[in-house]
Design a protein around this motif. Structure first.
Motif, mmCIF file in Angstrom:
data_model
loop_
_atom_site.group_PDB
_atom_site.id
_atom_site.type_symbol
_atom_site.label_atom_id
_atom_site.label_comp_id
_atom_site.label_asym_id
_atom_site.label_seq_id
_atom_site.Cartn_x
_atom_site.Cartn_y
_atom_site.Cartn_z
ATOM 1 N N ASN A 1 6.673 -0.426 5.667
ATOM 2 C CA ASN A 1 6.055 0.220 4.516
ATOM 3 C C ASN A 1 5.359 1.506 4.960
ATOM 4 N N TYR A 2 5.640 2.612 4.254
ATOM 5 C CA TYR A 2 5.113 3.916 4.674
ATOM 6 C C TYR A 2 3.586 3.938 4.751
ATOM 7 N N LEU A 3 2.915 3.489 3.702
ATOM 8 C CA LEU A 3 1.457 3.545 3.655
ATOM 9 C C LEU A 3 0.838 2.716 4.770
ATOM 10 N N LEU A 4 1.368 1.509 5.006
ATOM 11 C CA LEU A 4 0.852 0.650 6.063
ATOM 12 C C LEU A 4 1.091 1.260 7.443
ATOM 13 N N VAL A 5 2.223 1.930 7.596
ATOM 14 C CA VAL A 5 2.541 2.581 8.863
ATOM 15 C C VAL A 5 1.543 3.697 9.152
ATOM 16 N N VAL A 6 1.264 4.520 8.147
ATOM 17 C CA VAL A 6 0.321 5.633 8.331
ATOM 18 C C VAL A 6 -1.076 5.097 8.664
ATOM 19 N N ILE A 7 -1.535 4.096 7.899
ATOM 20 C CA ILE A 7 -2.867 3.504 8.146
ATOM 21 C C ILE A 7 -2.937 2.905 9.546
ATOM 22 N N SER B 1 10.792 -4.907 16.850
ATOM 23 C CA SER B 1 10.550 -6.339 17.097
ATOM 24 C C SER B 1 9.100 -6.727 16.826
ATOM 25 N N MET B 2 8.171 -5.824 17.099
ATOM 26 C CA MET B 2 6.744 -6.136 16.962
ATOM 27 C C MET B 2 6.157 -5.684 15.631
ATOM 28 N N GLY B 3 6.859 -4.812 14.910
ATOM 29 C CA GLY B 3 6.369 -4.352 13.611
ATOM 30 C C GLY B 3 5.099 -3.530 13.724
ATOM 31 N N TYR B 4 4.149 -3.812 12.851
ATOM 32 C CA TYR B 4 2.910 -3.021 12.792
ATOM 33 C C TYR B 4 2.058 -3.198 14.051
ATOM 34 N N ILE B 5 2.114 -4.380 14.646
ATOM 35 C CA ILE B 5 1.388 -4.603 15.904
ATOM 36 C C ILE B 5 1.960 -3.701 16.994
ATOM 37 N N GLY B 6 3.285 -3.574 17.013
ATOM 38 C CA GLY B 6 3.926 -2.692 17.983
ATOM 39 C C GLY B 6 3.507 -1.247 17.796
ATOM 40 N N LEU C 1 7.423 9.825 19.379
ATOM 41 C CA LEU C 1 7.046 8.490 18.915
ATOM 42 C C LEU C 1 6.891 8.408 17.392
ATOM 43 N N LEU C 2 6.120 9.308 16.798
ATOM 44 C CA LEU C 2 5.818 9.213 15.364
ATOM 45 C C LEU C 2 7.025 9.479 14.462
ATOM 46 N N PRO C 3 7.869 10.472 14.760
ATOM 47 C CA PRO C 3 9.093 10.597 13.953
ATOM 48 C C PRO C 3 10.000 9.379 14.053
ATOM 49 N N LEU C 4 10.040 8.734 15.233
ATOM 50 C CA LEU C 4 10.824 7.507 15.383
ATOM 51 C C LEU C 4 10.307 6.412 14.450
ATOM 52 N N ILE C 5 8.988 6.326 14.349
ATOM 53 C CA ILE C 5 8.384 5.353 13.433
ATOM 54 C C ILE C 5 8.746 5.711 11.991
ATOM 55 N N GLY C 6 8.751 7.006 11.681
ATOM 56 C CA GLY C 6 9.161 7.456 10.349
ATOM 57 C C GLY C 6 10.603 7.082 10.047
ATOM 58 N N MET C 7 11.465 7.105 11.058
ATOM 59 C CA MET C 7 12.856 6.707 10.886
ATOM 60 C C MET C 7 12.966 5.237 10.510
ATOM 61 N N LEU C 8 12.083 4.404 11.083
ATOM 62 C CA LEU C 8 12.086 2.973 10.746
ATOM 63 C C LEU C 8 11.656 2.766 9.292
ATOM 64 N N VAL C 9 10.728 3.602 8.832
ATOM 65 C CA VAL C 9 10.324 3.537 7.421
ATOM 66 C C VAL C 9 11.499 3.923 6.532
ATOM 67 N N ASN D 1 -0.498 12.561 12.362
ATOM 68 C CA ASN D 1 0.353 11.378 12.243
ATOM 69 C C ASN D 1 1.167 11.400 10.953
ATOM 70 N N THR D 2 0.509 11.754 9.854
ATOM 71 C CA THR D 2 1.190 11.761 8.559
ATOM 72 C C THR D 2 2.353 12.746 8.547
ATOM 73 N N VAL D 3 2.124 13.950 9.077
ATOM 74 C CA VAL D 3 3.170 14.980 9.095
ATOM 75 C C VAL D 3 4.362 14.528 9.926
ATOM 76 N N LEU D 4 4.114 14.023 11.133
ATOM 77 C CA LEU D 4 5.222 13.642 12.018
ATOM 78 C C LEU D 4 5.974 12.417 11.498
ATOM 79 N N ILE D 5 5.263 11.468 10.905
ATOM 80 C CA ILE D 5 5.935 10.301 10.325
ATOM 81 C C ILE D 5 6.792 10.725 9.133
#
Length: 204
Positions: free
Chosen positions: A52-58, A14-19, A38-46, A151-155
């Protein structure tokens, strides 16, 4: 646990990158959330194409730096008494804090980088670095490398395994210790090589 996972998914969706910025910063600021979940869950959303993967990692790296900075200054202001209180109130943290102290005595600032890829110590190292008055820019430089790698590995794990969260959990439980050990060995060898080069240069 399932309720926490559902809440994390709903909140980040719901919150996207801010979330992502908020929850990852909270995790790095010592709130009781596991980056291994948390981070693998974010990777699942990607993987689902929602982010966007790059924006998520940054975003996750920036969040890690923000959360770590909060803990660093907490440690800088009152880290000694806080760590002593933690060891008395929560005996299980005593071993972690004592290990971090030994790492700092042996490796110095490199300990920050090593701790960033070790579960549990990842968060306490910020408070300890502040308590030991490690230079802030040095702390951020070494922390950023470790945060970016972790972060990169887990995402990526979440992204490549998609919706199979149970498999992600099994793999992390089974192989995370091996991965961490390999990383520590690589960092240790590199540290020794650098010290050897410095001694050779000093003799010249």
């Amino acid at each position: 646990m399932s309720e926490i996972i559902d809440w994390l998914i709903t909140f980040t969706e719901s919150m996207g990158y801010i979330g992502i910025l908020i929850v990852v910063a909270l995790e790095y600021a010592c709130f009781p959330m596991s980056s291994e979940i948390l981070l693998p869950l974010i990777g699942m959303l990607v993987y689902k194409g929602e982010l966007n993967y790059l924006l998520v990692v940054i975003t996750s790296i920036l969040a890690g730096i923000i959360g770590s900075t909060i803990c660093y200054f907490v440690g800088f202001i009152g880290g000694g008494p806080l760590l002593n209180y933690s060891k008395l109130k929560f005996p299980k943290t005593r071993r972690v804090i004592n290990s971090l102290n030994r790492w700092f005595n042996i490796y110095g600032k490199i300990a920050v980088l090593i701790a960033r890829v070790v579960p549990i110590t990842r968060t306490y190292v910020s408070i300890l670095a502040g308590a030991q008055k490690l230079n802030y820019l040095t702390f951020i430089a070494y922390s950023s490398i470790g945060i970016a790698f972790w972060n990169t590995v887990l995402i990526l794990i979440g992204y490549f395994l998609g919706d199979n969260f149970e498999l992600i959990t099994i793999l992390l439980k089974k192989y995370s210790n091996i991965i961490v050990l390999l990383i520590i060995i690589i960092i240790f060898i590199r540290h020794k090589i650098k010290n050897k080069k410095r001694r050779v240069i000093a003799k010249l």
